[in-house]
Every structure is written in C-alpha cells, then in structure tokens.
Design a protein around this motif. Structure first.
Motif, PDB file in Angstrom:
ATOM      1  N   VAL A  49       0.837  -1.203   0.000  1.00  0.00           N
ATOM      2  CA  VAL A  49       0.000   0.000   0.000  1.00  0.00           C
ATOM      3  C   VAL A  49       0.872   1.253   0.000  1.00  0.00           C
ATOM      4  CG1 VAL A  49      -1.823  -1.220   1.222  1.00  0.00           C
ATOM      5  CG2 VAL A  49      -0.172   0.138   2.531  1.00  0.00           C
ATOM      6  N   PRO A  50       0.311   2.389  -0.408  1.00  0.00           N
ATOM      7  CA  PRO A  50       1.095   3.625  -0.430  1.00  0.00           C
ATOM      8  C   PRO A  50       1.468   4.084   0.973  1.00  0.00           C
ATOM      9  CG  PRO A  50      -0.911   3.822  -1.764  1.00  0.00           C
ATOM     10  CD  PRO A  50      -1.047   2.571  -0.959  1.00  0.00           C
ATOM     11  N   VAL A  51       2.633   4.732   1.067  1.00  0.00           N
ATOM     12  CA  VAL A  51       3.091   5.331   2.314  1.00  0.00           C
ATOM     13  C   VAL A  51       3.412   6.798   2.042  1.00  0.00           C
ATOM     14  CG1 VAL A  51       4.787   5.296   4.166  1.00  0.00           C
ATOM     15  CG2 VAL A  51       4.098   3.147   3.074  1.00  0.00           C
ATOM     16  N   LEU A  52       2.780   7.680   2.792  1.00  0.00           N
ATOM     17  CA  LEU A  52       3.103   9.093   2.710  1.00  0.00           C
ATOM     18  C   LEU A  52       4.044   9.427   3.862  1.00  0.00           C
ATOM     19  CD1 LEU A  52       2.634  11.942   1.508  1.00  0.00           C
ATOM     20  CD2 LEU A  52       0.813  12.210   3.209  1.00  0.00           C
ATOM     21  N   HIS A  53       5.238   9.923   3.531  1.00  0.00           N
ATOM     22  CA  HIS A  53       6.225  10.304   4.529  1.00  0.00           C
ATOM     23  C   HIS A  53       6.072  11.798   4.811  1.00  0.00           C
ATOM     24  CE1 HIS A  53       8.175   6.414   4.006  1.00  0.00           C
ATOM     25  NE2 HIS A  53       8.127   6.614   2.703  1.00  0.00           N
ATOM     26  N   LEU A  54       5.828  12.151   6.058  1.00  0.00           N
ATOM     27  CA  LEU A  54       5.633  13.559   6.380  1.00  0.00           C
ATOM     28  C   LEU A  54       6.901  14.374   6.193  1.00  0.00           C
ATOM     29  CD1 LEU A  54       3.216  13.358   9.425  1.00  0.00           C
ATOM     30  CD2 LEU A  54       2.694  13.913   7.038  1.00  0.00           C
ATOM     31  N   ASP A  55       8.063  13.725   6.106  1.00  0.00           N
ATOM     32  CA  ASP A  55       9.290  14.437   5.734  1.00  0.00           C
ATOM     33  C   ASP A  55       9.162  15.058   4.353  1.00  0.00           C
ATOM     34  OD1 ASP A  55      10.517  13.882   8.097  1.00  0.00           O
ATOM     35  OD2 ASP A  55      11.870  12.352   7.316  1.00  0.00           O
ATOM     36  N   ASP A  56       8.280  14.502   3.521  1.00  0.00           N
ATOM     37  CA  ASP A  56       8.060  15.065   2.189  1.00  0.00           C
ATOM     38  C   ASP A  56       7.129  16.268   2.219  1.00  0.00           C
ATOM     39  OD1 ASP A  56       9.670  13.144   1.017  1.00  0.00           O
ATOM     40  OD2 ASP A  56       8.005  11.821   0.475  1.00  0.00           O
ATOM     41  N   ILE A  57       6.416  16.445   3.317  1.00  0.00           N
ATOM     42  CA  ILE A  57       5.462  17.544   3.443  1.00  0.00           C
ATOM     43  C   ILE A  57       6.072  18.712   4.218  1.00  0.00           C
ATOM     44  CG2 ILE A  57       3.171  18.189   4.274  1.00  0.00           C
ATOM     45  CD1 ILE A  57       3.108  16.191   1.973  1.00  0.00           C
ATOM     46  N   ALA A  58       6.851  18.393   5.242  1.00  0.00           N
ATOM     47  CA  ALA A  58       7.493  19.433   6.048  1.00  0.00           C
ATOM     48  C   ALA A  58       8.630  20.096   5.267  1.00  0.00           C
ATOM     49  CB  ALA A  58       8.033  18.822   7.341  1.00  0.00           C
ATOM     50  N   THR A  59       9.078  21.252   5.764  1.00  0.00           N
ATOM     51  CA  THR A  59      10.209  21.960   5.172  1.00  0.00           C
ATOM     52  C   THR A  59      11.091  22.507   6.299  1.00  0.00           C
ATOM     53  OG1 THR A  59       9.211  24.175   5.144  1.00  0.00           O
ATOM     54  CG2 THR A  59       8.671  22.714   3.297  1.00  0.00           C
ATOM     55  N   HIS A  60      12.238  23.056   5.932  1.00  0.00           N
ATOM     56  CA  HIS A  60      13.100  23.695   6.926  1.00  0.00           C
ATOM     57  C   HIS A  60      12.353  24.822   7.652  1.00  0.00           C
ATOM     58  CE1 HIS A  60      16.447  21.769   4.696  1.00  0.00           C
ATOM     59  NE2 HIS A  60      17.077  21.835   5.858  1.00  0.00           N
ATOM     60  N   GLU A  61      11.559  25.577   6.912  1.00  0.00           N
ATOM     61  CA  GLU A  61      10.844  26.709   7.490  1.00  0.00           C
ATOM     62  C   GLU A  61       9.549  26.286   8.161  1.00  0.00           C
ATOM     63  OE1 GLU A  61      11.972  26.653   4.289  1.00  0.00           O
ATOM     64  OE2 GLU A  61      13.781  27.801   4.781  1.00  0.00           O
ATOM     65  N   GLU A  62       9.033  25.115   7.814  1.00  0.00           N
ATOM     66  CA  GLU A  62       7.756  24.642   8.351  1.00  0.00           C
ATOM     67  C   GLU A  62       7.923  23.224   8.885  1.00  0.00           C
ATOM     68  OE1 GLU A  62       4.441  26.844   5.600  1.00  0.00           O
ATOM     69  OE2 GLU A  62       5.505  25.174   4.690  1.00  0.00           O
ATOM     70  N   LEU A  63       8.656  23.100   9.976  1.00  0.00           N
ATOM     71  CA  LEU A  63       8.875  21.773  10.547  1.00  0.00           C
ATOM     72  C   LEU A  63       7.566  21.133  10.970  1.00  0.00           C
ATOM     73  CD1 LEU A  63      12.078  22.377  12.727  1.00  0.00           C
ATOM     74  CD2 LEU A  63      11.923  21.276  10.470  1.00  0.00           C
ATOM     75  N   PHE A  64       6.620  21.951  11.452  1.00  0.00           N
ATOM     76  CA  PHE A  64       5.321  21.420  11.867  1.00  0.00           C
ATOM     77  C   PHE A  64       4.140  22.222  11.333  1.00  0.00           C
ATOM     78  CE2 PHE A  64       8.225  19.657  15.013  1.00  0.00           C
ATOM     79  CZ  PHE A  64       7.830  18.331  14.999  1.00  0.00           C
ATOM     80  N   ALA A  65       4.393  23.319  10.647  1.00  0.00           N
ATOM     81  CA  ALA A  65       3.319  24.184  10.162  1.00  0.00           C
ATOM     82  C   ALA A  65       2.883  23.804   8.749  1.00  0.00           C
ATOM     83  CB  ALA A  65       3.770  25.644  10.210  1.00  0.00           C
ATOM     84  N   TRP A  66       2.679  22.493   8.556  1.00  0.00           N
ATOM     85  CA  TRP A  66       2.339  21.993   7.216  1.00  0.00           C
ATOM     86  C   TRP A  66       0.918  21.442   7.138  1.00  0.00           C
ATOM     87  CZ3 TRP A  66       1.190  17.331   9.025  1.00  0.00           C
ATOM     88  CH2 TRP A  66       1.978  16.765  10.038  1.00  0.00           C
ATOM     89  N   THR A  67       0.128  21.627   8.187  1.00  0.00           N
ATOM     90  CA  THR A  67      -1.195  21.003   8.228  1.00  0.00           C
ATOM     91  C   THR A  67      -2.063  21.412   7.051  1.00  0.00           C
ATOM     92  OG1 THR A  67      -1.078  21.022  10.637  1.00  0.00           O
ATOM     93  CG2 THR A  67      -3.233  20.611   9.649  1.00  0.00           C
ATOM     94  N   GLY A  68      -2.107  22.703   6.753  1.00  0.00           N
ATOM     95  CA  GLY A  68      -2.961  23.173   5.665  1.00  0.00           C
ATOM     96  C   GLY A  68      -2.600  22.550   4.335  1.00  0.00           C
ATOM     97  N   ARG A  69      -1.294  22.439   4.056  1.00  0.00           N
ATOM     98  CA  ARG A  69      -0.856  21.853   2.786  1.00  0.00           C
ATOM     99  C   ARG A  69      -1.217  20.378   2.716  1.00  0.00           C
ATOM    100  NH1 ARG A  69       3.678  23.890   2.870  1.00  0.00           N
ATOM    101  NH2 ARG A  69       4.971  22.253   3.776  1.00  0.00           N
ATOM    102  N   LEU A  70      -1.062  19.649   3.817  1.00  0.00           N
ATOM    103  CA  LEU A  70      -1.402  18.231   3.826  1.00  0.00           C
ATOM    104  C   LEU A  70      -2.900  18.026   3.622  1.00  0.00           C
ATOM    105  CD1 LEU A  70      -0.477  15.289   4.288  1.00  0.00           C
ATOM    106  CD2 LEU A  70      -0.975  15.633   6.709  1.00  0.00           C
TER     107      LEU A  70
END
Length: 210
Positions: A49-70
C-alpha cells in the motif's frame, strides 16, 4: 499473543474507511523512533500500500506548520476518492520537487512526527505510536545522521518538544509499537479504540530504525 504482520494487516483492512474510501493509518512517534522502517514493513504486509512520509510535506521553514498543505493536497482529494497530488520537499536542495501521486487505496499509511496531530485524527482509521522515549529516539537519530546534522537536530528537538506539548499524539494512539533486537511488538494504546483483538506481537526481522 504472537502473530505475523499479515494478521495486523488483515485487522487494518477490516477497519471501516475513515477518509472517503481510504483507511488512513497514522504512524507517529519521536524522531528516530523507527517510524519509517515500521511503515515499510507494514506496507509490505498490507500488499504494497502507499506510504506518505511527512518528511516530504514538512520543510526547513515549516517543521510542523504543514497542516494546511497536507489537508489541501492529500486528505481532501482522498476523502473524495480522488488521487492526491503533492510535491515532496528536497531537504538537500531546500525546495519542492516534481509532483507525486497518491492513489485512494483501501489503506494508506501516513508516517512521521505529527501523523497523529489534532487536525488529522478525524481522518484516521487507526493511530499507531512508536513507543520509544524521546531522548533515546533522538540519540539514535543523531547517531544515524552524523555530526554534519548537529545544528539541525538542536533546532529540531526544540521544535518537537513544543509540538508535542501543544498537540500530543500518544494519548490518542490506538496501538503502541515497541522495537527490540528481534523485531517489534504491537500492544494496545491509551485510546484503545482498535479493540482487544488488536493486541498483536511480531518478533521476526530486524529492529526498526527510522
């Protein structure tokens, strides 16, 4: 009770869909706790099954502020039974890469620090927490990444502490995953919504490493 990954996979398949037609399964825990390897083992047992890695969603500037994009790029399309499209972040180049697709498979794993955050829990069929103390997990992560990542880890630890203080995941975990030298074991979590038949133990294969 000892069982195989296939047994856990079968139980996950039997859970009701949680995000449109998808059973979204979160795998959370401290950085370095073994989430990535465990997710790979579980994905294989689930038939690839597919695996989404949150390392692919986060950034240097948004270590945890990626909720909206996800939510916008992944959760909302899956909830409509559509393919999700997202651009994975390149941590070396410090920019987003080419678009990837994520199909609305019967089960999709989401692994990474924050996979059980408040905004995502309504869409999860099951939340697993890697049961390793923060200091032990961070020490393992630092050893893995080497001295060149020392400054990054210093900032990460501060950010991760703040995140879990404000938005803890472990109290809401259905299952706890403990790694050891022979493999891993899966036990009931604080939330316990997965039911008593979800108590599983698997002792084959290498120790999970993130």
């Amino acid at each position: 009770m000892h069982t195989s990954p296939d047994t856990l996979a079968s139980r996950l398949h039997r859970l009701p869909p949680s995000c449109g037609p998808v059973r979204l399964v979160g795998i959370d825990g401290h950085a370095g706790s073994g989430k990535t390897t465990f997710a790979g083992r579980l994905a294989e047992a689930l038939g690839g099954v597919p695996v989404l890695h949150l390392d692919d969603i986060a950034t240097h500037e948004e270590l945890f502020a990626w909720t909206g994009r996800l939510l916008r790029d992944v959760v909302e399309p899956l909830s409509r039974g559509e393919r999700a499209h997202y651009r994975p972040y390149d941590w070396q180049a410090r920019r987003f890469g080419p678009v990837r697709e994520l199909p609305p498979a019967p089960v999709v794993l989401v692994e990474g620090v924050g996979a059980g955050r408040r905004a995502l829990r309504p869409f999860l069929a099951c939340l697993l927490w890697m049961e390793l103390a923060s200091e032990d997990a961070w020490a393992r992560g630092r050893q893995r990444d080497g001295s060149e990542q020392r400054d990054f880890w210093a900032g990460w630890v501060v950010a991760e502490r703040r995140h879990f203080a404000e938005d803890p995941s472990r109290p809401f975990a259905d299952l706890l995953v403990r790694g050891f030298s022979g493999g891993f074991e899966v036990l009931p979590g604080p939330a316990g919504t997965a039911g008593p038949d979800q108590i599983v133990t698997h002792r084959d294969g290498p120790s999970p490493m993130c």
